[in-house]
Design a protein around this motif. Structure first.
Motif, PDB file in Angstrom:
ATOM      1  N   ILE A   1       0.867  -1.178   0.000  1.00 57.17           N
ATOM      2  CA  ILE A   1       0.000   0.000   0.000  1.00 57.17           C
ATOM      3  C   ILE A   1       0.905   1.230   0.000  1.00 57.17           C
ATOM      4  CG2 ILE A   1      -1.832   1.250   1.185  1.00 57.17           C
ATOM      5  CD1 ILE A   1      -2.508  -1.444   2.586  1.00 57.17           C
ATOM      6  N   VAL A   2       1.011   1.849  -1.167  1.00 56.41           N
ATOM      7  CA  VAL A   2       1.775   3.085  -1.303  1.00 56.41           C
ATOM      8  C   VAL A   2       0.796   4.234  -1.089  1.00 56.41           C
ATOM      9  CG1 VAL A   2       3.137   4.523  -2.858  1.00 56.41           C
ATOM     10  CG2 VAL A   2       3.417   2.025  -2.890  1.00 56.41           C
ATOM     11  N   HIS A   3       1.026   5.023  -0.057  1.00 54.15           N
ATOM     12  CA  HIS A   3       0.037   6.026   0.318  1.00 54.15           C
ATOM     13  C   HIS A   3       0.660   7.409   0.392  1.00 54.15           C
ATOM     14  CE1 HIS A   3       1.570   6.514   4.484  1.00 54.15           C
ATOM     15  NE2 HIS A   3       1.930   5.243   4.328  1.00 54.15           N
ATOM     16  N   GLY A   4      -0.139   8.405   0.034  1.00 54.01           N
ATOM     17  CA  GLY A   4       0.304   9.781   0.126  1.00 54.01           C
ATOM     18  C   GLY A   4       0.233  10.492  -1.206  1.00 54.01           C
ATOM     19  N   PRO A   5       0.647  11.747  -1.243  1.00 54.29           N
ATOM     20  CA  PRO A   5       0.626  12.514  -2.490  1.00 54.29           C
ATOM     21  C   PRO A   5       1.675  12.004  -3.463  1.00 54.29           C
ATOM     22  CG  PRO A   5       1.780  13.742  -0.803  1.00 54.29           C
ATOM     23  CD  PRO A   5       1.212  12.531  -0.126  1.00 54.29           C
ATOM     24  N   VAL A   6       1.436  12.210  -4.747  1.00 57.58           N
ATOM     25  CA  VAL A   6       2.416  11.804  -5.751  1.00 57.58           C
ATOM     26  C   VAL A   6       3.143  13.019  -6.315  1.00 57.58           C
ATOM     27  CG1 VAL A   6       1.068   9.765  -6.330  1.00 57.58           C
ATOM     28  CG2 VAL A   6       0.764  11.858  -7.679  1.00 57.58           C
ATOM     29  N   GLN A   7       2.831  14.193  -5.828  1.00 61.13           N
ATOM     30  CA  GLN A   7       3.505  15.419  -6.239  1.00 61.13           C
ATOM     31  C   GLN A   7       3.404  16.424  -5.103  1.00 61.13           C
ATOM     32  OE1 GLN A   7       0.116  17.673  -8.797  1.00 61.13           O
ATOM     33  NE2 GLN A   7       0.759  15.706  -9.616  1.00 61.13           N
ATOM     34  N   ASN A   8       4.156  17.491  -5.215  1.00 63.94           N
ATOM     35  CA  ASN A   8       4.156  18.499  -4.158  1.00 63.94           C
ATOM     36  C   ASN A   8       2.804  19.174  -4.011  1.00 63.94           C
ATOM     37  OD1 ASN A   8       6.759  18.242  -3.233  1.00 63.94           O
ATOM     38  ND2 ASN A   8       7.588  19.838  -4.529  1.00 63.94           N
TER      39      ASN A   8
ATOM     40  N   VAL B   1      -8.573  15.086   2.683  1.00 64.37           N
ATOM     41  CA  VAL B   1      -9.297  15.431   3.904  1.00 64.37           C
ATOM     42  C   VAL B   1      -8.681  16.637   4.603  1.00 64.37           C
ATOM     43  CG1 VAL B   1     -10.085  13.069   4.258  1.00 64.37           C
ATOM     44  CG2 VAL B   1      -7.932  13.815   5.302  1.00 64.37           C
ATOM     45  N   GLY B   2      -7.520  17.078   4.116  1.00 65.30           N
ATOM     46  CA  GLY B   2      -6.905  18.280   4.656  1.00 65.30           C
ATOM     47  C   GLY B   2      -6.067  18.020   5.896  1.00 65.30           C
ATOM     48  N   PRO B   3      -5.252  18.977   6.277  1.00 64.79           N
ATOM     49  CA  PRO B   3      -4.408  18.828   7.468  1.00 64.79           C
ATOM     50  C   PRO B   3      -5.243  18.795   8.729  1.00 64.79           C
ATOM     51  CG  PRO B   3      -4.298  21.075   6.669  1.00 64.79           C
ATOM     52  CD  PRO B   3      -5.069  20.304   5.644  1.00 64.79           C
ATOM     53  N   ASN B   4      -4.750  18.080   9.714  1.00 66.12           N
ATOM     54  CA  ASN B   4      -5.431  18.024  10.998  1.00 66.12           C
ATOM     55  C   ASN B   4      -5.248  19.349  11.728  1.00 66.12           C
ATOM     56  OD1 ASN B   4      -6.857  16.736  13.086  1.00 66.12           O
ATOM     57  ND2 ASN B   4      -4.957  16.476  14.218  1.00 66.12           N
ATOM     58  N   LYS B   5      -6.332  19.927  12.211  1.00 64.99           N
ATOM     59  CA  LYS B   5      -6.269  21.239  12.851  1.00 64.99           C
ATOM     60  C   LYS B   5      -6.204  21.164  14.365  1.00 64.99           C
ATOM     61  CE  LYS B   5      -8.628  23.448   8.983  1.00 64.99           C
ATOM     62  NZ  LYS B   5      -9.794  24.260   8.532  1.00 64.99           N
ATOM     63  N   ASP B   6      -6.246  19.942  14.912  1.00 61.37           N
ATOM     64  CA  ASP B   6      -6.108  19.801  16.354  1.00 61.37           C
ATOM     65  C   ASP B   6      -4.666  20.112  16.748  1.00 61.37           C
ATOM     66  OD1 ASP B   6      -7.599  18.307  18.837  1.00 61.37           O
ATOM     67  OD2 ASP B   6      -5.436  18.013  18.871  1.00 61.37           O
ATOM     68  N   THR B   7      -4.482  20.809  17.842  1.00 60.33           N
ATOM     69  CA  THR B   7      -3.145  21.246  18.231  1.00 60.33           C
ATOM     70  C   THR B   7      -2.262  20.108  18.727  1.00 60.33           C
ATOM     71  OG1 THR B   7      -3.953  21.773  20.453  1.00 60.33           O
ATOM     72  CG2 THR B   7      -3.925  23.557  18.830  1.00 60.33           C
TER      73      THR B   7
ATOM     74  N   ALA C   1      -2.612  16.490  17.679  1.00 63.66           N
ATOM     75  CA  ALA C   1      -2.346  15.457  16.678  1.00 63.66           C
ATOM     76  C   ALA C   1      -1.413  15.969  15.587  1.00 63.66           C
ATOM     77  CB  ALA C   1      -3.657  14.981  16.062  1.00 63.66           C
ATOM     78  N   PRO C   2      -0.583  15.078  15.005  1.00 67.01           N
ATOM     79  CA  PRO C   2       0.269  15.479  13.882  1.00 67.01           C
ATOM     80  C   PRO C   2      -0.558  16.040  12.730  1.00 67.01           C
ATOM     81  CG  PRO C   2       0.903  13.320  14.723  1.00 67.01           C
ATOM     82  CD  PRO C   2      -0.375  13.679  15.397  1.00 67.01           C
ATOM     83  N   THR C   3       0.026  16.961  11.996  1.00 63.08           N
ATOM     84  CA  THR C   3      -0.694  17.664  10.937  1.00 63.08           C
ATOM     85  C   THR C   3      -1.349  16.719   9.947  1.00 63.08           C
ATOM     86  OG1 THR C   3       0.813  19.553  11.125  1.00 63.08           O
ATOM     87  CG2 THR C   3      -0.439  19.351   9.083  1.00 63.08           C
ATOM     88  N   ASN C   4      -0.642  15.681   9.539  1.00 60.95           N
ATOM     89  CA  ASN C   4      -1.143  14.799   8.491  1.00 60.95           C
ATOM     90  C   ASN C   4      -1.695  13.482   9.024  1.00 60.95           C
ATOM     91  OD1 ASN C   4      -0.678  16.378   6.102  1.00 60.95           O
ATOM     92  ND2 ASN C   4       1.512  16.076   6.458  1.00 60.95           N
ATOM     93  N   TYR C   5      -2.038  13.448  10.315  1.00 63.65           N
ATOM     94  CA  TYR C   5      -2.573  12.216  10.892  1.00 63.65           C
ATOM     95  C   TYR C   5      -3.815  11.737  10.145  1.00 63.65           C
ATOM     96  CZ  TYR C   5      -4.590   8.880  14.151  1.00 63.65           C
ATOM     97  OH  TYR C   5      -5.126   7.743  14.694  1.00 63.65           O
ATOM     98  N   ASN C   6      -4.801  12.601   9.989  1.00 59.18           N
ATOM     99  CA  ASN C   6      -6.050  12.192   9.339  1.00 59.18           C
ATOM    100  C   ASN C   6      -5.825  11.785   7.890  1.00 59.18           C
ATOM    101  OD1 ASN C   6      -7.471  12.674  11.685  1.00 59.18           O
ATOM    102  ND2 ASN C   6      -8.201  14.688  11.058  1.00 59.18           N
ATOM    103  N   ARG C   7      -4.921  12.487   7.212  1.00 59.50           N
ATOM    104  CA  ARG C   7      -4.613  12.138   5.829  1.00 59.50           C
ATOM    105  C   ARG C   7      -4.058  10.718   5.733  1.00 59.50           C
ATOM    106  NH1 ARG C   7      -1.938  17.969   4.311  1.00 59.50           N
ATOM    107  NH2 ARG C   7      -3.596  18.716   2.910  1.00 59.50           N
ATOM    108  N   GLN C   8      -3.088  10.430   6.586  1.00 56.42           N
ATOM    109  CA  GLN C   8      -2.452   9.112   6.546  1.00 56.42           C
ATOM    110  C   GLN C   8      -3.451   8.014   6.892  1.00 56.42           C
ATOM    111  OE1 GLN C   8       1.704   6.982   7.592  1.00 56.42           O
ATOM    112  NE2 GLN C   8       1.219   8.718   8.885  1.00 56.42           N
ATOM    113  N   MET C   9      -4.232   8.215   7.934  1.00 50.85           N
ATOM    114  CA  MET C   9      -5.199   7.201   8.335  1.00 50.85           C
ATOM    115  C   MET C   9      -6.250   6.965   7.253  1.00 50.85           C
ATOM    116  SD  MET C   9      -4.476   5.766  11.101  1.00 50.85           S
ATOM    117  CE  MET C   9      -3.167   6.011  12.287  1.00 50.85           C
ATOM    118  N   HIS C  10      -6.695   8.028   6.623  1.00 47.66           N
ATOM    119  CA  HIS C  10      -7.726   7.896   5.597  1.00 47.66           C
ATOM    120  C   HIS C  10      -7.221   7.057   4.427  1.00 47.66           C
ATOM    121  CE1 HIS C  10     -11.400   9.175   3.519  1.00 47.66           C
ATOM    122  NE2 HIS C  10     -10.649   9.220   2.425  1.00 47.66           N
TER     123      HIS C  10
END
Length: 285
Positions: A10-17, A69-75, A77-86
């Motif tokens: 499972i290769v996950h994440g953005p493929v470009q900047n 899903v955008g960056p996590n705005k909770d102070t 949790a890591p910024t990209n937590y929700n992105r990675q989990m999704h």
């Protein structure tokens, strides 16, 4: 030895900047996917990424495209937590093979040593197992100590290889706000203690390990008693193999290669519940 046909990567994440992640090296995802074809021929590649990206020249078997899903705005949790989990949850749901490999889209393979390493320690000397088999994790950015203190929960999120069901136990978490302990973690971490706050890896660790172990929620980076440190080390010895990138066949983006200190991990030996603990040298951050 595990046959490649029994592995899904499972290769996950953005493929470009994109604006929030400027360190995504040009062409790194293409290199990532090609490296899987080279070192794991016959395996299934799931590319789990965001919509509206340029997918030209990318080699995969299954494509998952999701709205960011955008960056996590909770102070806390890591910024990209929700992105990675999704993206990981979407990929794990599509996985039908007994083994799975979690691989970030900005890392790549240099070999397949992780297969032999996982099988060597999969089920041996495990008086207190929680996962079905041991899971192989990257040592780089995993911590045993910080500023001279022993720390717990701090495991790198780059690379996980093991049974698919075990990866679901680890990475099958909901978004941060929907995790059962998120509000307690936020309350604890926001208390002024004078100590450094929890690291991103510790937040990730809290949210999945709390489902498997009965351990208190930490207030700060060093908030662990001797008994909790011992419990954590027993958990690692029974369920996790932590190894250097070169020893598992993992290539890292340049920014992720950090100075390391010589540490040790623990492996349990013996045949009873009073198993002795021996150390085996590894490199840790």
């Amino acid at each position: 030895m595990i046959e490649n046909e029994n592995i899904t990567v499972i290769v996950h994440g953005p493929v470009q900047n994109y604006k929030e992640r400027v360190h995504h090296e040009k062409g790194i995802t293409e290199r990532c996917l090609n490296s899987v074809r080279q070192h794991l021929p016959g395996s299934t590649i799931i590319l789990s990424t965001w919509t509206n990206q340029d997918l030209a020249h990318l080699d995969y078997d299954v494509l998952i495209e999701e709205q960011d899903v955008g960056p996590n705005k909770d102070t806390v949790a890591p910024t990209n937590y929700n992105r990675q989990m999704h993206l990981l949850n979407k990929g794990l749901r599509k996985t039908t093979t007994p083994y799975a490999l979690k691989l970030r889209s900005d890392n790549y393979l240099t070999g397949d040593q992780f297969k032999a390493l996982q099988q060597q320690f999969a089920s041996t000397n495990r008086p207190s197992p929680i996962l079905d088999e041991r899971v192989v994790i990257n040592a780089n950015l995993s911590r045993r100590t910080s500023n001279g203190f022993k720390v717990i929960y701090s495991l790198s999120d780059f690379f996980y290889f093991g049974r698919t069901d075990d990866l679901i136990k680890i990475w099958g978490n909901p978004s941060f706000r929907h995790n059962p302990i998120s509000s307690f973690l936020s309350q604890k971490a926001n208390n002024e203690t004078g100590y450094p706050s929890l690291e991103a890896e510790q937040i990730y660790g809290h949210l999945w390990i709390s489902r498997l172990l009965d351990m208190p929620i930490m207030k700060h980076r060093f908030d662990a008693s001797k008994a909790q440190i011992q419990q954590w080390e027993v958990f690692l010895a029974n369920n996790i193999v932590i190894a250097e990138p070169n020893d598992i066949g993992l290539g890292l983006r340049k920014i992720s290669i950090r100075k390391k200190e010589l540490m040790s991990t623990v492996l349990l030996t013996g045949k009873s519940s009073t198993a002795s603990i021996v150390t085996q040298s590894h490199q840790y951050l």
